[in-house]
Design an enzyme around this catalytic site. Structure first.
Site, PDB file in Angstrom:
ATOM      1  N   LYS A  70      -6.095   2.622   2.415  1.00 42.51           N
ATOM      2  CA  LYS A  70      -6.845   1.938   1.355  1.00 42.51           C
ATOM      3  C   LYS A  70      -7.859   2.884   0.714  1.00 42.51           C
ATOM      4  CE  LYS A  70      -6.137  -2.546   3.529  1.00 42.51           C
ATOM      5  NZ  LYS A  70      -6.646  -3.443   4.583  1.00 42.51           N
ATOM      6  N   GLY A  88      -3.862 -14.295  15.880  1.00 45.20           N
ATOM      7  CA  GLY A  88      -2.964 -13.903  14.787  1.00 45.20           C
ATOM      8  C   GLY A  88      -3.566 -12.869  13.860  1.00 45.20           C
ATOM      9  N   GLY A 133      -7.772  -7.212   0.082  1.00 50.26           N
ATOM     10  CA  GLY A 133      -7.227  -8.553  -0.137  1.00 50.26           C
ATOM     11  C   GLY A 133      -7.729  -9.261  -1.381  1.00 50.26           C
ATOM     12  N   GLU A 176      -1.401  -7.268  14.865  1.00 47.13           N
ATOM     13  CA  GLU A 176       0.052  -7.167  15.011  1.00 47.13           C
ATOM     14  C   GLU A 176       0.383  -6.846  16.475  1.00 47.13           C
ATOM     15  OE1 GLU A 176       2.202  -6.564  11.967  1.00 47.13           O
ATOM     16  OE2 GLU A 176       0.488  -7.428  10.939  1.00 47.13           O
ATOM     17  N   LYS A 218       0.814  -1.225   0.000  1.00 46.18           N
ATOM     18  CA  LYS A 218       0.000   0.000   0.000  1.00 46.18           C
ATOM     19  C   LYS A 218       0.840   1.264   0.000  1.00 46.18           C
ATOM     20  CE  LYS A 218      -1.948  -1.939   3.617  1.00 46.18           C
ATOM     21  NZ  LYS A 218      -1.938  -3.390   3.470  1.00 46.18           N
ATOM     22  N   GLU A 226      -4.285  -4.657  -7.352  1.00 42.60           N
ATOM     23  CA  GLU A 226      -5.543  -5.207  -6.835  1.00 42.60           C
ATOM     24  C   GLU A 226      -5.447  -5.592  -5.357  1.00 42.60           C
ATOM     25  OE1 GLU A 226      -8.890  -5.662  -6.558  1.00 42.60           O
ATOM     26  OE2 GLU A 226      -8.905  -6.289  -8.655  1.00 42.60           O
TER      27      GLU A 226
HETATM   28  N1  LIG Z   1      -0.523 -10.381   4.802  1.00 39.66           N
HETATM   29  C1  LIG Z   1      -1.630 -10.035   4.156  1.00 39.66           C
HETATM   30  O1  LIG Z   1      -2.634 -10.700   4.276  1.00 39.66           O
HETATM   31  C2  LIG Z   1      -1.627  -8.846   3.231  1.00 39.66           C
HETATM   32  C3  LIG Z   1      -2.803  -8.523   2.535  1.00 39.66           C
HETATM   33  C4  LIG Z   1      -2.791  -7.451   1.632  1.00 39.66           C
HETATM   34  C5  LIG Z   1      -1.634  -6.714   1.462  1.00 39.66           C
HETATM   35  N2  LIG Z   1      -0.506  -7.028   2.186  1.00 39.66           N
HETATM   36  C6  LIG Z   1       0.723  -6.265   1.932  1.00 39.66           C
HETATM   37  O2  LIG Z   1       1.617  -7.103   1.241  1.00 39.66           O
HETATM   38  C7  LIG Z   1       2.960  -6.844   1.633  1.00 39.66           C
HETATM   39  C8  LIG Z   1       3.607  -8.093   2.165  1.00 39.66           C
HETATM   40  O3  LIG Z   1       2.912  -8.520   3.314  1.00 39.66           O
HETATM   41  P1  LIG Z   1       3.375  -9.778   4.151  1.00 39.66           P
HETATM   42  O4  LIG Z   1       2.312 -10.049   5.142  1.00 39.66           O
HETATM   43  O5  LIG Z   1       3.791 -10.845   3.247  1.00 39.66           O
HETATM   44  O6  LIG Z   1       4.673  -9.172   4.903  1.00 39.66           O
HETATM   45  P2  LIG Z   1       5.797  -9.986   5.654  1.00 39.66           P
HETATM   46  O7  LIG Z   1       5.277 -11.319   6.069  1.00 39.66           O
HETATM   47  O8  LIG Z   1       6.350  -9.078   6.669  1.00 39.66           O
HETATM   48  O9  LIG Z   1       6.913 -10.249   4.525  1.00 39.66           O
HETATM   49  C9  LIG Z   1       7.695  -9.243   3.994  1.00 39.66           C
HETATM   50  C10 LIG Z   1       8.775  -9.866   3.129  1.00 39.66           C
HETATM   51  O10 LIG Z   1       9.515  -8.804   2.517  1.00 39.66           O
HETATM   52  C11 LIG Z   1      10.894  -9.083   2.690  1.00 39.66           C
HETATM   53  N3  LIG Z   1      11.649  -7.831   2.681  1.00 39.66           N
HETATM   54  C12 LIG Z   1      11.711  -6.880   3.633  1.00 39.66           C
HETATM   55  N4  LIG Z   1      12.523  -5.887   3.233  1.00 39.66           N
HETATM   56  C13 LIG Z   1      12.994  -6.234   2.022  1.00 39.66           C
HETATM   57  C14 LIG Z   1      13.896  -5.617   1.093  1.00 39.66           C
HETATM   58  N5  LIG Z   1      14.469  -4.454   1.345  1.00 39.66           N
HETATM   59  N6  LIG Z   1      14.163  -6.277  -0.062  1.00 39.66           N
HETATM   60  C15 LIG Z   1      13.600  -7.464  -0.332  1.00 39.66           C
HETATM   61  N7  LIG Z   1      12.744  -8.084   0.487  1.00 39.66           N
HETATM   62  C16 LIG Z   1      12.441  -7.472   1.665  1.00 39.66           C
HETATM   63  C17 LIG Z   1      11.000  -9.820   3.985  1.00 39.66           C
HETATM   64  O11 LIG Z   1      12.224 -10.517   3.981  1.00 39.66           O
HETATM   65  P3  LIG Z   1      12.680 -11.551   5.155  1.00 39.66           P
HETATM   66  O12 LIG Z   1      11.884 -12.790   4.875  1.00 39.66           O
HETATM   67  O13 LIG Z   1      14.125 -11.719   4.879  1.00 39.66           O
HETATM   68  O14 LIG Z   1      12.361 -10.884   6.432  1.00 39.66           O
HETATM   69  C18 LIG Z   1       9.774 -10.720   3.898  1.00 39.66           C
HETATM   70  O15 LIG Z   1      10.053 -11.873   3.171  1.00 39.66           O
HETATM   71  C19 LIG Z   1       2.885  -5.720   2.661  1.00 39.66           C
HETATM   72  O16 LIG Z   1       3.130  -4.504   1.993  1.00 39.66           O
HETATM   73  C20 LIG Z   1       1.468  -5.801   3.164  1.00 39.66           C
HETATM   74  O17 LIG Z   1       0.977  -4.550   3.590  1.00 39.66           O
HETATM   75  C21 LIG Z   1      -0.490  -8.082   3.043  1.00 39.66           C
END
Ligand SMILES: NC(=O)c1ccc[n+]([C@@H]2O[C@H](COP(=O)([O-])OP(=O)(O)OC[C@H]3O[C@@H](n4cnc5c(N)ncnc54)[C@H](OP(=O)(O)O)[C@@H]3O)[C@@H](O)[C@H]2O)c1
Lengths: 329, 163
Positions: A212, A194, A141, A197, A112, A136
Site C-alpha cells: 500500500k 475472521g 479500504g 488469513e 493491489k 481508491e
Molecule cells: N476483502 C477486503 O476487505 C479487501 C479490501 C481492500 C482490497 N481488497 C482486495 O480486493 C480483491 C478482492 O478481495 P476479496 O476479499 O473479495 O477476495 P476473495 O473473497 O478471495 O474473492 C476473489 C474473487 O475473485 C474470483 N477469481 C479468482 N480468480 C479469478 C479469475 N482468474 N477470473 C475471474 N475471477 C477470479 C474468485 O472466484 P471464485 O468465487 O470462483 O473463487 C472470487 O470470487 C483482492 O485483490 C483484495 O486484495 C480486499
C-alpha cells in the site's frame, strides 16, 4: 453507465449487493464473472438472482463463459476488477485490466497487485486510450485517500505521509497491549474473529502495508519505488513485555508505514507512539496522516477492509468516472 | 554549556553552585566518562534554564571558581528518547554499547529497564537516551541501530513527525 464485475468474493459481492440496493445511482451491471463462470446481459443483470445462484452452486453464471469473455465481449463502460491480489505476478488482474483498457474501457480496482507492480505502465496505457484507471480501494479500504489527494488537497505539495495501513496488525497489537497476550495468542484471536488469513504472513510481516505504501508513493510522487525498496519489519517478533514497557511510559506500539522522499524514507516498522497520538486507536481501523505544505497535517481514519466498506470506495470511483466521462446514466 | 574543570572532589559541586545563585535551573548534567588523564581535567556538559540577561553574571562566577568554559550554546533543548529492544540481550551484554554512546560526550543512556523472561526466551528492554541536540540524539540512535543489527536485536523507535 454500464459496469462489468470480475471477481465475486467478499468485495465483488459487496459491490453487486450495493448496485442492486442503490438502483438510483445509474450504474447498470452488464457482465459478471468468478473463477469458473461468467454471465452477460447488455440490458442489465438481475443481480439478486445471480447472487443467489452463486451462493447455491458456487458459480455465478455459465461454465462455458469466462472472465476473459466478459472483458472482451460484454457491453460495458467500466470494468471493476476485484480478483485476489497476487503481489508477485499481479495476475490475472494485469491481463484483465490491459484487455479492458485496450477496448478503451475505464477500470476500477481494489486489487493491489497490478497497481503496485505495473501501476506506471497501466496509468500510461489508460491515459493513451483516453480512459480512467482508478484504485481508491487498494489503500485503506473505505477511506477516500485518493480522492482526498486528488481533489481536497489539490495544489498542495505532499511532503510526507505515515499511517496504519493494516487492520490485522492493529488488532493484534491492540489485544497484546490490552490483555498482555503473546503475539501467538492475539493472532489466534484475530483468526477466530475472521480478521486474519490462515496464512497471516502478508499481514504480520508488513508486506500488505508495504504494498500500500508503494502504491501511495507512486501515486503521489511518481518515484517508481518498488516493494523491495521498502525497509520492512513486521510485528511477529514483538513480545508482551515490549508492549508493557511502552505502556509504562504512556505509549504503545503500532505498525506504521511512512514515506518521506526528501529523507529518502520508505519504511514499515513497529513504532512507539504516545497513547494520545492520532494514529493510536483500537481494532481493525486504518488511518493515514498526510503532511502538506499548505494544509499542514491531515489525518483520515476509517475502515480499512470489509465487503461493503471496500465497495464504498469502488462505487465512489465509478461515480467519479460517470460524472467525468460518461454523462449517460 | 560545556565546561572543563579540575578533576578533583568538590569541583563539580562548586561549578554548579553559581547556577542557582543567578536563578538558573539545572536540567541535566552530562559527564564525559573518561577524563583526560594527562591534564587532570573533567569535561562536563550542563543543560540549564537561565533567566534572561544572567548569562554574563554566571560566566564571571564560574571563572572565579577556576572553571573553564569551552562552549556555550544558547537555547539548547534537552532531547530525550526511549527505544525498546527485543532479543537475546542477556547473552550479548550491553556495557560496551553504553560506553560507545557515552563516549560521544553529547548523549547519555539514562535508563535501562529489562524484562526477565524464561530461559532461552527473548527479553525486552527499554533504553532512554538524553542528548543536548537533535543531531547528538541521532548519532546516539545510530549507534544503537548499528549494535542492534550486529546483535540481531529488534529495535523499536518512537514515531516522530515525519516532515
Ligand atoms: N476483502 C477486503 O476487505 C479487501 C479490501 C481492500 C482490497 N481488497 C482486495 O480486493 C480483491 C478482492 O478481495 P476479496 O476479499 O473479495 O477476495 P476473495 O473473497 O478471495 O474473492 C476473489 C474473487 O475473485 C474470483 N477469481 C479468482 N480468480 C479469478 C479469475 N482468474 N477470473 C475471474 N475471477 C477470479 C474468485 O472466484 P471464485 O468465487 O470462483 O473463487 C472470487 O470470487 C483482492 O485483490 C483484495 O486484495 C480486499
Amino acid at each position: 453507465m454500464k459496469v462489468a464485475l470480475i471477481g465475486l468474493g467478499s468485495v465483488g459481492r459487496g459491490v453487486a449487493e450495493m448496485l442492486a440496493k442503490k438502483d438510483d445511482l445509474g450504474l447498470v451491471l452488464t457482465g459478471i464473472a468468478d473463477s469458473k463462470s461468467a454471465f452477460m446481459d447488455p440490458d442489465g443483470i438481475d443481480i439478486t438472482r445471480v447472487l443467489a445462484k452463486k451462493k447455491k452452486t458456487g458459480s455465478c453464471g455459465d461454465q462455458h463463459l469466462s472472465a476473459a469473455d466478459v472483458i472482451k465481449k460484454a457491453d460495458y463502460d467500466a470494468l471493476v476488477e476485484v480478483t485476489p491480489t497476487n503481489a508477485l505476478s499481479g495476475e490475472p488482474a494485469i491481463g484483465h485490466i490491459k484487455a479492458a483498457l485496450n477496448r478503451k474501457k475505464h477500470v476500477v480496482t481494489s486489487n493491489k497487485g497490478p497497481i503496485a507492480l505495473a501501476g506506471k505502465e497501466l496509468r500510461a496505457m489508460a491515459k493513451k486510450k483516453g480512459v480512467s484507471l482508478r484504485y481508491e480501494a487498494t489503500v485503506a479500504g473505505a477511506i477516500p485517500v485518493m480522492h482526498t489527494l486528488e481533489h481536497g488537497l489539490a495544489g498542495n505539495e505532499i511532503l510526507a505521509l505515515y499511517g496504519v495501513l493494516n487492520g490485522t496488525c492493529n488488532f493484534i497489537l491492540t489485544r497484546m497491549a490490552a490483555e498482555g497476550l503473546t503475539y501467538e495468542q492475539a493472532l489466534m484471536e484475530a483468526r477466530e474473529m475472521g480478521y486474519a488469513e490462515a496464512d497471516p504472513t502478508y499481514d504480520v510481516q508488513g508486506i500488505d502495508a508495504a504494498i500500500k505504501l508503494v502504491i501511495l508513493a507512486n501515486t503521489i510522487w511518481d518515484n517508481g519505488v518498488k516493494l523491495a525498496d521498502v525497509d520492512r519489519t513486521g510485528i511477529d517478533l514483538l513480545t508482551p513485555d515490549a508492549l508493557r514497557l511502552a505502556d509504562e511510559m504512556g505509549c504503545t506500539i503500532r505498525l506504521i508505514a511512512e514515506a518521506n522522499p526528501k529523507k529518502r524514507l520508505l519504511r514499515v516498522s513497529p513504532r512507539i507512539l504516545d497513547k494520545n497520538h492520532p494514529l493510536v486507536f483500537e481494532g481493525t481501523l486504518n488511518a493515514l496522516t498526510l503532511e502538506t505544505d499548505m494544509a499542514k497535517q491531515i489525518t483520515l481514519i476509517g475502515r480499512g477492509a470489509g465487503s461493503v466498506e471496500t465497495a464504498s470506495a469502488i462505487i465512489g470511483d465509478l461515480l467519479y468516472i460517470r460524472d467525468r466521462y460518461v454523462q449517460r446514466a | 554549556m560545556k565546561l572543563e574543570m579540575k578533576d578533583s572532589p568538590g569541583q563539580l559541586v562548586a561549578a554548579l553552585k553559581p547556577i542557582s545563585e543567578v536563578g538558573g535551573n539545572i536540567i541535566a548534567v552530562l559527564h564525559q566518562r573518561d577524563p583526560d588523564p594527562d591534564n587532570h581535567t573533567l569535561n562536563v556538559q550542563i543543560v540549564l534554564d537561565l533567566p534572561k540577561g544572567r548569562l554574563d553574571n554566571l560566566v564571571a562566577l564560574l571563572k572565579d571558581q577556576g572553571v573553564r568554559i569551552q562552549r556555550i550554546g544558547e537555547e539548547r533543548l534537552l532531547y530525550q528518547r526511549s527505544v525498546i529492544l527485543i532479543g537475546h540481550l542477556m547473552h550479548t551484554g550491553f556495557s560496551d554499547t553504553f560506553d560507545q554512546i557515552d563516549s560521544t560526550g553529547f548523549a547519555e543512556m539514562t535508563e535501562l529497564v529489562m524484562s526477565m523472561p524464561a530461559v532461552n526466551e527473548r527479553s525486552s528492554s527499554r533504553i532512554t537516551i538524553k542528548a543536548v541536540s537533535r543531531d547528538d540524539m541521532e548519532a546516539a540512535l545510530a549507534i544503537l541501530r548499528r549494535v542492534s543489527q550486529q546483535k540481531s536485536l529488534l529495535m523499536i523507535e518512537p514515531l516522530e513527525d515525519a516532515a
